[in-house]
Design a protein around this motif. Structure first.
Motif, PDB file in Angstrom:
ATOM      1  N   GLY A 157      63.219  37.432  51.338  1.00 23.42           N
ATOM      2  CA  GLY A 157      63.348  35.931  50.810  1.00 23.42           C
ATOM      3  C   GLY A 157      62.208  34.968  50.846  1.00 23.42           C
ATOM      4  O   GLY A 157      62.051  33.749  50.420  1.00 23.42           O
ATOM      5  N   ILE A 158      61.041  35.472  51.799  1.00 23.80           N
ATOM      6  CA  ILE A 158      60.004  34.614  51.701  1.00 23.80           C
ATOM      7  C   ILE A 158      58.903  35.009  51.150  1.00 23.80           C
ATOM      8  O   ILE A 158      58.608  36.461  51.377  1.00 23.80           O
ATOM      9  N   VAL A 159      58.265  34.281  50.538  1.00 27.49           N
ATOM     10  CA  VAL A 159      56.873  34.866  49.745  1.00 27.49           C
ATOM     11  C   VAL A 159      55.743  35.216  50.506  1.00 27.49           C
ATOM     12  O   VAL A 159      55.636  34.479  51.834  1.00 27.49           O
ATOM     13  N   GLU A 160      54.728  35.894  50.318  1.00 30.21           N
ATOM     14  CA  GLU A 160      53.599  36.279  51.189  1.00 30.21           C
ATOM     15  C   GLU A 160      52.371  36.220  50.443  1.00 30.21           C
ATOM     16  O   GLU A 160      52.626  36.395  48.919  1.00 30.21           O
ATOM     17  N   LYS A 161      51.556  36.171  50.861  1.00 29.74           N
ATOM     18  CA  LYS A 161      50.134  36.116  50.013  1.00 29.74           C
ATOM     19  C   LYS A 161      49.201  36.977  51.083  1.00 29.74           C
ATOM     20  O   LYS A 161      48.881  36.505  52.180  1.00 29.74           O
ATOM     21  N   TYR A 162      48.526  37.915  50.713  1.00 23.66           N
ATOM     22  CA  TYR A 162      47.534  38.792  51.443  1.00 23.66           C
ATOM     23  C   TYR A 162      48.468  39.268  52.832  1.00 23.66           C
ATOM     24  O   TYR A 162      47.801  39.284  53.850  1.00 23.66           O
ATOM     25  N   GLY A 163      49.709  39.360  52.496  1.00 26.20           N
ATOM     26  CA  GLY A 163      50.575  40.014  53.662  1.00 26.20           C
ATOM     27  C   GLY A 163      51.046  39.003  54.535  1.00 26.20           C
ATOM     28  O   GLY A 163      51.713  39.364  55.719  1.00 26.20           O
ATOM     29  N   LYS A 164      50.600  37.901  54.498  1.00 19.15           N
ATOM     30  CA  LYS A 164      51.199  36.753  55.424  1.00 19.15           C
ATOM     31  C   LYS A 164      51.938  35.868  54.717  1.00 19.15           C
ATOM     32  O   LYS A 164      51.870  35.102  53.459  1.00 19.15           O
ATOM     33  N   PRO A 165      53.468  35.622  55.467  1.00 22.54           N
ATOM     34  CA  PRO A 165      54.384  34.980  54.954  1.00 22.54           C
ATOM     35  C   PRO A 165      54.091  33.330  54.919  1.00 22.54           C
ATOM     36  O   PRO A 165      53.241  33.063  55.687  1.00 22.54           O
ATOM     37  N   LEU A 166      54.482  32.821  53.741  1.00 17.51           N
ATOM     38  CA  LEU A 166      54.158  31.152  53.788  1.00 17.51           C
ATOM     39  C   LEU A 166      55.109  30.634  54.617  1.00 17.51           C
ATOM     40  O   LEU A 166      56.518  30.392  54.427  1.00 17.51           O
ATOM     41  N   LYS A 167      54.785  30.097  55.630  1.00 15.60           N
ATOM     42  CA  LYS A 167      55.346  29.152  56.662  1.00 15.60           C
ATOM     43  C   LYS A 167      54.717  28.022  56.907  1.00 15.60           C
ATOM     44  O   LYS A 167      53.343  27.841  56.752  1.00 15.60           O
ATOM     45  N   ILE A 168      55.735  27.086  56.659  1.00 17.42           N
ATOM     46  CA  ILE A 168      55.110  25.635  56.830  1.00 17.42           C
ATOM     47  C   ILE A 168      55.932  24.886  57.990  1.00 17.42           C
ATOM     48  O   ILE A 168      57.031  25.231  58.079  1.00 17.42           O
TER      49      ILE A 168
END
Length: 505
Positions: A342-353
């Motif tokens: 359910g959490i998107v990733e970019k370059y294998g890194k989850p989008l966390k804020i």
């Protein structure tokens, strides 16, 4: 929810200690009892910090001008003004105004008070830098530079007029012109304040003889004290307790949408990816938060200024709730949910804020709802809770919510300049746009109202489309009143509460 029977019994025992009494209370129409969570401060020198708000609320102090319900300037202890040129103003004083010690307010007294405010409060520096001259029944003010907001500043609580010559204790016993005076001997910082009728009030004798303010931190106890008649007025109620009082039927609940904005900041030095900031904005359903989850305690908005002002944001063309578009923006920016959590990733890194919040009004409740909504578009948002908002000045945040008044003196300029100009005192996210800077400079000049409205519109629209901020909503203030109380003043600014007309019948 209403307290259970067990909580009720325990609370009544505690209440005896809080309110200093026991058993049933006899009716007393000479004293009005007020309770609330943050209604007593450490001191009440109106010229220092933000303490003038309390001096006005208590009915102790008054300013030369005040704000109407529509946040327009009108005379108070001044009778009017003339603008002679870009730097020169003549302020006419009402002839019958007296201090609480019975001494008539003179032009010299007004000048001394404004000068002291300028010395004590950096926000009032225009008074320090101006030349002021006393005339027969007016004062002449010549500012160092052209300054459009002088009359607005004269309505700010920091411009409360004091008897500087005769006041011996500015922190706890300021001599001012309001319908009440403080009983300094009984004052307990952050706990208790007692006001008594000003027998020398220039605008007619106050109806109430005594007003007691007492801090009550537990909202269930506040409700019970109102129900038992131990309190007559309950201030700063959370929506849940306000609803309980309303449902009870034995009390009156007043609600007022205030220009206190829940402002979502993005730290432009940290959250440099505009696509992520835009996705956050499109992913927040303000209506669901304010109207549904928080049941009206937050009034959703697109702009920084309330609907009842000429600067309202009803026509702003800015991003609004659209979760489909939010997901599309993230996908176009390279974010995908590859593992199905359910959490998107970019370059294998989850989008966390991380959202930084502090313990004030509805901020924490808003944050909780945002957390759930952003997860629906693939963002893992965590909440970092602080006691105070100090993290903003330190710049140690990614996103942060700040509750701030946008029209404290009726003008939109201070808020916009403070939050958006490069040297703005509240530009915590380090936002910068040269076009906005140009518009801010134009807004600070003398313009027809139509030009001012257009500039306010353009500045907000640009900053919001730059995804530097998201205006979440305005705070709704709830006040509980005994059926015996009349004449309590409500206003968007929340400065004016205890007036000469307040009465317990």
């Amino acid at each position: 929810m209403k307290p259970t029977k067990r909580i009720l019994v325990a609370s009544l025992l505690i209440m005896a200690g809080i309110l200093g009494g026991c058993g049933e209370q006899t009716f007393d129409n000479t004293t009005i009892h007020v309770g609330g969570r943050t209604i007593v401060q450490t001191q009440i020198d109106p010229h220092k910090d933000w303490d003038g708000w309390y001096t006005l609320r208590y009915g102790i102090g008054e300013t030369l001008f005040k704000l109407s319900q529509e946040l327009q300037i009108k005379p108070w202890i001044a009778s009017g003004y003339e603008r002679i040129d870009d730097k020169t103003w003549r302020i006419h004083l009402k002839p019958n105004v007296t201090f609480s010690n019975g001494r008539k307010v003179t032009p010299e007294d007004v000048i001394a008070s404004l000068k002291r405010s300028g010395e004590q409060n950096n926000r009032a520096k225009v008074f320090k830098e101006s030349t002021m001259t006393a005339e027969a029944q007016s004062i002449l003010i010549v500012t160092k530079e052209p300054y459009e907001l002088l009359i607005n500043d004269l309505s700010d609580p920091f411009a409360t007029i004091l008897d500087v010559a005769d006041t011996k204790n500015f922190n706890y016993e300021p001599i001012a012109t309001g319908p009440f005076v403080i009983d300094a001997a009984s004052f307990e910082p952050n706990k208790y304040a007692r006001m008594v009728r000003n027998e020398n009030y220039w605008d007619g004798k106050a109806q109430a003889a005594v007003i007691d303010y007492r801090v009550v931190s537990d909202m269930n106890l506040l409700y019970l004290a109102m129900k038992r008649g131990e309190l007559d007025i309950a201030l700063d109620l959370p929506q849940s307790i306000a609803k309980t009082m309303q449902d009870d039927g034995s009390m009156t609940v007043l609600s007022t949408v205030q220009p206190r904005l829940y402002n979502l900041y993005f730290n432009m030095d940290v959250m440099t990816d505009k696509a992520v900031r835009e996705a956050v904005i499109y992913g927040i359903d303000k209506e669901a938060i304010g109207v549904k989850q928080l049941q009206g305690s937050v009034y959703p908005t697109q702009g920084a200024f309330p609907d009842f002002t000429v600067y309202n944001g009803r026509n702003l063309q800015v991003p609004t709730y659209n979760p489909t578009k939010a997901r599309a923006i993230l996908a176009a920016d390279g974010y995908q949910d590859t593992n199905g959590d359910g959490i998107v990733e970019k370059y294998g890194k989850p989008l966390k804020i991380v959202l930084s919040v502090y313990q004030r009004l509805a901020i924490q409740d808003i944050a909780t709802e945002m957390q759930s909504q952003l997860r629906q578009i693939g963002i893992d948002m965590t909440i970092d809770t602080h006691e105070k908002s100090n993290y903003f000045k330190a710049g140690k945040f990614e996103m942060g919510i700040y509750a701030m008044v946008t029209t404290a003196t009726g003008s939109p300029y201070p808020f916009l300049n403070d939050t958006m100009s490069q040297k703005g005192s509240a530009n915590f996210g380090h936002y910068h746009n040269e076009q906005v800077d140009t518009w801010l400079h134009q807004l600070s000049q003398r313009n027809p109202e139509a030009v001012q409205i257009r500039l306010v519109h353009d500045i907000q629209e640009q900053a919001l489309n730059d995804a530097a901020y998201n205006y979440l909503g305005f705070h709704t203030s709830y006040v509980g009143l005994s059926k015996h109380i009349t004449g309590f003043a409500t206003s968007p600014t929340d400065y004016y509460q205890m007036t000469k007309d307040l009465k317990k019948e």
